[in-house]
Design an enzyme around this catalytic site. Structure first.
Site, short mmCIF file in Angstrom:
data_model
loop_
_atom_site.label_atom_id
_atom_site.label_comp_id
_atom_site.label_asym_id
_atom_site.label_seq_id
_atom_site.Cartn_x
_atom_site.Cartn_y
_atom_site.Cartn_z
N VAL A 56 1.27 -1.15 -0.05
CA VAL A 56 0.08 0.19 -0.01
C VAL A 56 0.90 1.26 -0.03
CG1 VAL A 56 -1.45 1.49 1.40
CG2 VAL A 56 -1.89 -0.96 1.04
N ALA A 75 4.31 4.14 3.34
CA ALA A 75 3.78 2.69 2.60
C ALA A 75 3.87 1.76 3.65
CB ALA A 75 4.80 2.45 1.62
N LYS A 76 3.34 0.34 3.24
CA LYS A 76 3.33 -0.78 4.09
C LYS A 76 3.00 -1.94 3.15
CE LYS A 76 4.22 -1.45 8.62
NZ LYS A 76 5.10 -0.69 9.36
N GLY A 77 3.79 -2.85 3.53
CA GLY A 77 3.39 -4.15 2.63
C GLY A 77 3.25 -5.28 3.50
N ASP A 99 9.01 -5.37 9.29
CA ASP A 99 8.10 -5.27 10.26
C ASP A 99 8.01 -6.52 10.79
OD1 ASP A 99 5.79 -3.01 11.06
OD2 ASP A 99 4.88 -4.73 11.26
#
Ligand code: NAD
Length: 412
Positions: free
Chosen positions: A57, A102-104, A142
């Site tokens: 995202v 952002a993050k995935g 993460d």
């Protein structure tokens, strides 16, 4: 359990209202700019086969390239990744880092994968992203990913592009261009903001008691620093349960116990405590450093602490936030308290792009200066907006920067 994306949107809208942010900016921020959603097929080493849902995202890139975070856990949802993308956007603003959020993530259980499966899974994740490099999207680590996963991701990126580009991936080992101090950065940042907030409240760390949920990368580093500063840590928990001792827990010895057994439970000289009872224990400070939505309307009224410092992302739900504010409990919000990792990721990028690497003393000194500035800025903005908490102060300050950037870019 409360939807963490809804919690993030509630905070966004509350801050937008108090801070009188342009309605068009608020409309843009109601959802991510871009969502990549894909499925990764994998032939497992044990002969099995599985297809793993995965996401990336890009929440907002008004202030710079989207950066950070790849979470791998069994019950991962797209909403969780969207929330984390929004948190990253605000966190970068709060820490004065010119980056988007952002993050995935991959919905998978790392405990069920062999090392070989894990390597092929994260390499496939990078291939599916079609990464465009350090000026477009920079994945970091993460929950469920660490230095090794990021080393594989960097190698995959470099194999695809045929270049060496350490700034393309964050949270990698120092020998591949990572920053010293990266692994401890978030826990250290939580400790620095906790100390500043305690001082502001007239709470001496050497006379205070604390409860820590989560004893992974963040919780164990924070607990170690807090213990060394003289605070009495009366309970610690992880996903398997908790331990307590009103006289205080020896965190150095607990780290050894966890390294040997994989859990805090069973640590000699302590009594068991459940995660359900943890936040109602008598103490001055609570640090939730595990997962989201753990302090909610069902347990917020039981909190006896005067200060909560959010090591985890989104550990306090909207209703709990209101209950705690009414009780006078101070909260240092996640977007400030746990921004140490994002800050050192920024240092990592700066070092990678310039090919000049810093010593640990320099990294830690710069981290302290920057995170304290973020904390002070949040406190000042909160004071300037009547009825707002430190959380709302942080979000207002960040939203004003995003608003300015969007105006200058001609988006609104
Ligand atoms: P980690 O995987 O190293 O450790 C997580 C810890 O939480 C473990 O001790 C685990 O047993 C415990 N845990 C997991 N689920 C739990 C549950 N339901 N109840 C109680 N304990 C539980 O993860 P981490 O890197 O320490 O991250 C912890 C939190 O901090 C996450 O919310 C993460 O998003 C946030 N965070 C991490 C970083 C970072 O740099 N690692 C940066 C910013 C925010």
């Amino acid at each position: 359990m409360d939807n963490v994306f809804q919690v993030a949107i509630n905070t966004l809208n509350h801050a937008g209202k108090i801070g009188r942010i342009d309605k068009r900016v608020m409309e843009i921020l109601q959802a991510p700019k871009r969502i990549q959603e894909f499925r990764i097929p994998l032939k497992l080493e044990n002969g099995g086969f599985k297809v793993f849902p995965a996401y990336r995202v890009h929440y907002c890139d008004a202030l710079g390239p989207c950066r950070n975070g790849t979470r791998i856990r069994p019950n991962l949802t797209l909403d969780e990744i969207k929330a984390l993308g929004l948190f990253m956007t605000i966190k970068h603003c709060a820490a004065a880092i010119p980056a988007g959020g952002a993050k995935g993530g991959i919905q998978a259980d790392p405990a069920e994968l062999t090392t070989n499966d894990m390597e092929r899974l994260v390499r496939a994740f990078v291939r599916s992203l079609s990464p465009k490099g350090p000026w477009a999207d920079v994945p970091g680590a993460d929950i469920g990913t660490g230095e090794q996963a990021m080393a594989w991701m960097l190698d995959e990126y470099e194999q695809i592009t045929g270049t060496h580009c350490p700034a393309a991936i964050n949270d990698k080992p120092a020998i591949l261009g990572g920053s010293l101090g990266g692994e401890e950065a978030t826990g250290r940042g939580v400790f620095i903001t906790l100390k500043a907030a305690a001082e502001d409240m007239g709470l001496a760390l050497s006379k205070s008691t604390a409860v820590v949920q989560g004893f992974g990368q963040v919780g164990s580093a924070l607990a170690g620093l807090l213990h060394a500063a003289g605070a009495r840590i009366v309970a610690v928990s992880d996903v398997f349960g908790g331990v307590r001792n009103t006289q205080g827990i020896d965190i150095t010895a607990l780290k050894t116990h966890v390294a040997e057994t994989g859990k805090v439970v069973g640590f000699p000289g302590t009594d068991p405590v459940t995660n359900a009872d943890l936040f109602g224990l008598n103490c001055d400070i609570i640090v939730p450093a595990a997962v989201q939505s753990v302090i909610h309307k069902g347990n917020a009224a039981d909190v006896k602490a005067k200060l909560i410092v959010e090591g985890a992302n989104g550990p306090v739900t909207t209703e709990a936030d209101e209950i705690l504010a009414a009780k006078g409990v101070a909260i240092v919000p996640d977007v400030v308290a746990n921004s140490g990792g994002a800050t050192v990721c920024h240092f990592e990028r700066t070092q990678g792009l310039s090919d000049q690497y810093w010593d640990l003393k320099t990294v830690n000194a710069m981290l302290e200066k920057r995170i304290l500035a973020a904390y002070r800025d949040a406190a000042e903005t909160a004071r300037a907006h009547e009825g707002s908490t430190l959380r709302i102060g942080t979000w207002i300050s960040a939203l004003k920067k995003i608003e300015k950037a969007m105006q200058l870019r001609g988006w609104v």
